[in-house]
Scaffold this active site. Sequence first.
Site, PDB file in Angstrom:
ATOM      1  N   GLU A  81      36.595  40.123  34.370  1.00 33.25           N
ATOM      2  CA  GLU A  81      35.634  39.899  33.824  1.00 33.25           C
ATOM      3  C   GLU A  81      35.426  40.691  32.318  1.00 33.25           C
ATOM      4  O   GLU A  81      36.423  41.255  32.119  1.00 33.25           O
ATOM      5  CB  GLU A  81      34.240  40.652  34.704  1.00 33.25           C
ATOM      6  CG  GLU A  81      32.923  39.885  34.001  1.00 33.25           C
ATOM      7  CD  GLU A  81      32.872  38.175  33.772  1.00 33.25           C
ATOM      8  OE1 GLU A  81      33.628  38.019  32.916  1.00 33.25           O
ATOM      9  OE2 GLU A  81      31.770  37.901  34.477  1.00 33.25           O
ATOM     10  N   HIS A 131      34.097  35.235  42.540  1.00 31.59           N
ATOM     11  CA  HIS A 131      33.751  36.345  43.664  1.00 31.59           C
ATOM     12  C   HIS A 131      32.449  35.977  44.390  1.00 31.59           C
ATOM     13  O   HIS A 131      31.718  35.318  43.819  1.00 31.59           O
ATOM     14  CB  HIS A 131      33.902  37.672  43.124  1.00 31.59           C
ATOM     15  CG  HIS A 131      33.101  38.119  42.269  1.00 31.59           C
ATOM     16  ND1 HIS A 131      31.548  38.196  42.604  1.00 31.59           N
ATOM     17  CD2 HIS A 131      33.033  38.283  40.840  1.00 31.59           C
ATOM     18  CE1 HIS A 131      31.192  38.835  41.266  1.00 31.59           C
ATOM     19  NE2 HIS A 131      31.740  38.523  40.512  1.00 31.59           N
TER      20      HIS A 131
END
Length: 216
Positions: free
Chosen positions: A84, A11
């Site tokens: 994550e 990202h």
Amino acid sequence: MTVGRLIVWRHGRTAWNLQDKIQGQADIPLDEVGIGQARAAAARLAALAPTRLFSSDLQRAAATAGELAVLTGLPIEYDKALREIDVDDWAGLTQAELAARNPEAAARIKAGESQRRGTAGETVEEVAARFAEALTRICVQGEASDTTVIATHGLAARVGICRFLSIPDPHWPAFGGLSNCNWVSLLPSTRTNRWRIEEWNAGSLPEPVMSDDPQR
């Protein structure tokens, strides 16, 4: 049958990246720079004519994927397994604050040793297994002509790809962290029936690595 190419895409930048804060699964949005990074990277990735688009459901990854969805018209398929690493109550701490509060844990992480993040978060080995399982599931959802893009997170991507490629754990530190909006390209080998790295940390080098992956 496996897809022809996997693009694992980190990202764009967040305010917490810039402040060196540990994000984990805290749902932090992209900042203005991160949005610009996502748009620029999406334009390059669109040139690969992707046929499927997956994303972590955390908004920084989802917004990054959204920029590619706008250009390609692909629907985004969300998968929590692409999140994550879970850092539990370490979320929001800077690396310096973590080292001051828990120097032993910080030292083990810096040395590449196994360490559970937070009070009840994940270890690197656990997130690697979770992410590799997601890649294994995704890579068989298509044809040899397909390119699948996966918008995700830095640490999870690095160690998950290593596990997916059956790289032994002690060698994982040899693979550098991913900069914001850079990606890893993986190709299947027709000779060995395994996957190989085409590009690592591709996209916009030299950009600094600001992430939950404290490689130095």
